[in-house]
Design a protein around this motif. Structure first.
Motif, mmCIF file in Angstrom:
data_model
loop_
_atom_site.group_PDB
_atom_site.id
_atom_site.type_symbol
_atom_site.label_atom_id
_atom_site.label_comp_id
_atom_site.label_asym_id
_atom_site.label_seq_id
_atom_site.Cartn_x
_atom_site.Cartn_y
_atom_site.Cartn_z
ATOM 1 N N ALA A 176 -28.876 22.137 -22.687
ATOM 2 C CA ALA A 176 -28.856 21.401 -23.575
ATOM 3 C C ALA A 176 -30.276 21.151 -24.267
ATOM 4 O O ALA A 176 -31.201 20.786 -23.460
ATOM 5 N N LEU A 177 -30.449 21.223 -25.661
ATOM 6 C CA LEU A 177 -31.651 20.757 -26.197
ATOM 7 C C LEU A 177 -31.852 19.240 -26.224
ATOM 8 O O LEU A 177 -30.821 18.587 -26.955
ATOM 9 N N VAL A 178 -32.816 18.761 -25.973
ATOM 10 C CA VAL A 178 -32.925 17.163 -26.015
ATOM 11 C C VAL A 178 -34.151 16.863 -26.742
ATOM 12 O O VAL A 178 -35.285 17.324 -26.900
ATOM 13 N N ASP A 179 -34.071 15.608 -27.200
ATOM 14 C CA ASP A 179 -35.291 14.870 -27.760
ATOM 15 C C ASP A 179 -36.353 14.679 -26.853
ATOM 16 O O ASP A 179 -36.086 14.856 -25.605
ATOM 17 N N ASP A 180 -37.744 14.557 -27.397
ATOM 18 C CA ASP A 180 -38.725 14.466 -26.301
ATOM 19 C C ASP A 180 -38.693 13.082 -25.396
ATOM 20 O O ASP A 180 -39.198 13.633 -24.221
ATOM 21 N N GLY A 181 -37.919 12.506 -25.456
ATOM 22 C CA GLY A 181 -37.645 11.312 -24.521
ATOM 23 C C GLY A 181 -36.486 11.838 -23.479
ATOM 24 O O GLY A 181 -36.202 11.125 -22.414
ATOM 25 N N GLY A 182 -35.648 12.862 -23.705
ATOM 26 C CA GLY A 182 -34.497 13.461 -22.904
ATOM 27 C C GLY A 182 -33.370 12.496 -23.138
ATOM 28 O O GLY A 182 -32.383 12.735 -22.195
ATOM 29 N N THR A 183 -33.293 11.556 -23.950
ATOM 30 C CA THR A 183 -32.152 10.679 -23.983
ATOM 31 C C THR A 183 -31.070 11.080 -24.998
ATOM 32 O O THR A 183 -30.006 10.842 -24.846
ATOM 33 N N GLY A 184 -31.589 11.885 -25.935
ATOM 34 C CA GLY A 184 -30.482 12.448 -26.839
ATOM 35 C C GLY A 184 -30.378 13.954 -26.979
ATOM 36 O O GLY A 184 -31.333 14.725 -26.905
ATOM 37 N N THR A 185 -29.047 14.396 -27.279
ATOM 38 C CA THR A 185 -28.935 15.829 -27.273
ATOM 39 C C THR A 185 -29.109 16.305 -28.666
ATOM 40 O O THR A 185 -28.628 15.682 -29.850
ATOM 41 N N THR A 186 -29.741 17.260 -29.035
ATOM 42 C CA THR A 186 -30.192 17.791 -30.179
ATOM 43 C C THR A 186 -29.871 19.329 -30.606
ATOM 44 O O THR A 186 -30.004 20.017 -31.629
ATOM 45 N N GLY A 187 -29.240 20.095 -29.349
ATOM 46 C CA GLY A 187 -28.984 21.381 -29.603
ATOM 47 C C GLY A 187 -28.621 21.926 -28.311
ATOM 48 O O GLY A 187 -28.391 21.367 -27.124
ATOM 49 N N VAL A 188 -28.108 23.289 -28.310
ATOM 50 C CA VAL A 188 -27.784 23.927 -27.389
ATOM 51 C C VAL A 188 -28.379 25.394 -27.231
ATOM 52 O O VAL A 188 -28.588 25.991 -28.551
ATOM 53 N N VAL A 189 -28.549 25.827 -26.126
ATOM 54 C CA VAL A 189 -28.833 27.385 -26.281
ATOM 55 C C VAL A 189 -28.074 27.966 -24.979
ATOM 56 O O VAL A 189 -28.058 27.429 -23.847
ATOM 57 N N ALA A 190 -27.543 29.093 -25.259
ATOM 58 C CA ALA A 190 -26.763 29.733 -24.315
ATOM 59 C C ALA A 190 -26.863 31.275 -24.157
ATOM 60 O O ALA A 190 -27.171 31.738 -25.339
ATOM 61 N N ALA A 191 -27.022 31.715 -23.116
ATOM 62 C CA ALA A 191 -27.099 33.414 -22.926
ATOM 63 C C ALA A 191 -25.738 33.700 -22.274
ATOM 64 O O ALA A 191 -25.244 33.217 -21.281
ATOM 65 N N VAL A 192 -24.851 34.629 -23.100
ATOM 66 C CA VAL A 192 -23.496 34.939 -22.625
ATOM 67 C C VAL A 192 -23.217 36.557 -22.607
ATOM 68 O O VAL A 192 -23.687 37.060 -23.293
ATOM 69 N N ARG A 193 -22.814 36.931 -21.537
ATOM 70 C CA ARG A 193 -22.557 38.367 -21.280
ATOM 71 C C ARG A 193 -20.928 38.538 -22.276
ATOM 72 O O ARG A 193 -19.908 38.700 -21.613
ATOM 73 N N ALA A 194 -21.317 38.628 -23.516
ATOM 74 C CA ALA A 194 -20.374 39.257 -24.517
ATOM 75 C C ALA A 194 -20.975 39.382 -25.914
ATOM 76 O O ALA A 194 -22.104 38.975 -25.954
ATOM 77 N N LEU A 195 -20.386 39.874 -26.665
ATOM 78 C CA LEU A 195 -20.821 40.158 -28.054
ATOM 79 C C LEU A 195 -20.728 39.031 -28.755
ATOM 80 O O LEU A 195 -20.205 37.994 -28.308
ATOM 81 N N PRO A 196 -21.365 38.991 -29.873
ATOM 82 C CA PRO A 196 -21.705 37.831 -30.614
ATOM 83 C C PRO A 196 -20.439 36.956 -30.915
ATOM 84 O O PRO A 196 -20.362 35.673 -30.639
ATOM 85 N N ASP A 197 -19.354 37.291 -31.558
ATOM 86 C CA ASP A 197 -18.062 36.672 -31.965
ATOM 87 C C ASP A 197 -17.703 35.982 -30.740
ATOM 88 O O ASP A 197 -17.016 34.727 -30.664
ATOM 89 N N GLU A 198 -17.331 36.728 -29.643
ATOM 90 C CA GLU A 198 -16.689 36.173 -28.359
ATOM 91 C C GLU A 198 -17.678 35.185 -27.501
ATOM 92 O O GLU A 198 -17.134 34.036 -27.501
ATOM 93 N N ALA A 199 -18.843 35.311 -27.748
ATOM 94 C CA ALA A 199 -19.897 34.406 -27.371
ATOM 95 C C ALA A 199 -20.226 33.327 -27.852
ATOM 96 O O ALA A 199 -19.934 32.115 -27.342
ATOM 97 N N ARG A 200 -19.936 33.167 -29.314
ATOM 98 C CA ARG A 200 -20.065 32.006 -30.144
ATOM 99 C C ARG A 200 -18.624 31.202 -29.674
ATOM 100 O O ARG A 200 -18.570 29.815 -29.743
ATOM 101 N N ASP A 201 -17.681 31.888 -29.709
ATOM 102 C CA ASP A 201 -16.315 31.051 -29.413
ATOM 103 C C ASP A 201 -16.250 30.475 -28.362
ATOM 104 O O ASP A 201 -15.824 29.463 -27.857
ATOM 105 N N LEU A 202 -16.973 31.082 -26.990
ATOM 106 C CA LEU A 202 -16.850 30.614 -25.750
ATOM 107 C C LEU A 202 -17.839 29.380 -25.657
ATOM 108 O O LEU A 202 -17.573 28.415 -25.056
ATOM 109 N N VAL A 203 -18.887 29.332 -26.234
ATOM 110 C CA VAL A 203 -19.955 28.011 -26.317
ATOM 111 C C VAL A 203 -19.393 26.965 -27.258
ATOM 112 O O VAL A 203 -19.902 25.834 -27.043
ATOM 113 N N ARG A 204 -18.697 27.211 -28.305
ATOM 114 C CA ARG A 204 -18.514 26.342 -29.216
ATOM 115 C C ARG A 204 -17.849 24.918 -28.492
ATOM 116 O O ARG A 204 -18.378 23.972 -29.059
#
Length: 190
Positions: free
Chosen positions: A137-165
């Motif tokens: 989870a990407l968080v604000d500088d205080g670590g209190t709020g979520t501002t995004g996500v980053v994930a590495a997935v063993r899959a091609l882009p469309d399948e990976a996006r569906d898995l993370v959504r």
């Protein structure tokens, strides 16, 4: 504290990247015991380097900014954009060599009181899916709020996006998350 550092390549720098490769690796060797995830993003066909991803455990934002701006590719002007965001690692597994991966990312504005900002961050069972090798989870500088996500997935882009959504939208407080997906390769000398 972990930081997600992403640098996007300038156009047409492949030859220059090769010239600076040893300096880049030597620089990264200094941080080897603090690198949680690293490697290049590549074109859809896997032939062209498009950027560089590092999740690195450093003391604070100033140290993370220094890490990013002292990196040889950045200093040589080979990157055009740089993202440095505090990250809360939710899942980290060792990626396999020579396996296709996709890096899925999303960022959204922090909104006070959104459910994703006050509930504990987690994957809600997604961690049992072996295709997920890294999630933060990407968080604000205080670590209190979520501002995004980053994930590495063993899959091609469309399948990976569906898995993370599903968990990206949960982290976004139920809001729709615009996910980007690009090919990613495990990095480092090994």
């Amino acid at each position: 504290m972990p930081f997600y550092v992403y640098a996007k390549d300038q156009p047409d720098v492949a030859d220059q990247l090769m010239e600076w490769c040893e300096e880049h690796w030597s620089y990264m060797d200094r941080f080897d015991d603090r690198l949680i995830l690293r490697g290049p993003t590549v074109s859809d066909d896997g032939e062209e380097h498009t950027g560089s991803v590092h999740v690195v455990d450093l003391a604070d934002r100033a140290a993370a900014e220094r890490f990013a701006r002292e990196e040889p590719f950045w200093k040589a002007g080979l990157y055009r954009d740089l993202t440095v965001v505090e990250a809360e690692v939710l899942l980290s597994r060792e990626p396999e060599a020579d396996v296709p991966y996709t890096l899925v990312t999303a960022q959204w504005p922090l909104s006070a009181g959104a459910p994703g900002d006050v509930e504990p961050r987690g994957l809600s069972g997604a961690e049992t899916d072996s295709r997920l090798i890294f999630v933060a989870a990407l968080v604000d500088d205080g670590g209190t709020g979520t501002t995004g996500v980053v994930a590495a997935v063993r899959a091609l882009p469309d399948e990976a996006r569906d898995l993370v959504r599903p968990f990206a939208e949960r982290l976004a407080g139920g809001r729709s998350a615009a996910l980007t997906a690009q090919r990613w390769e495990r990095g480092g000398r090994n």
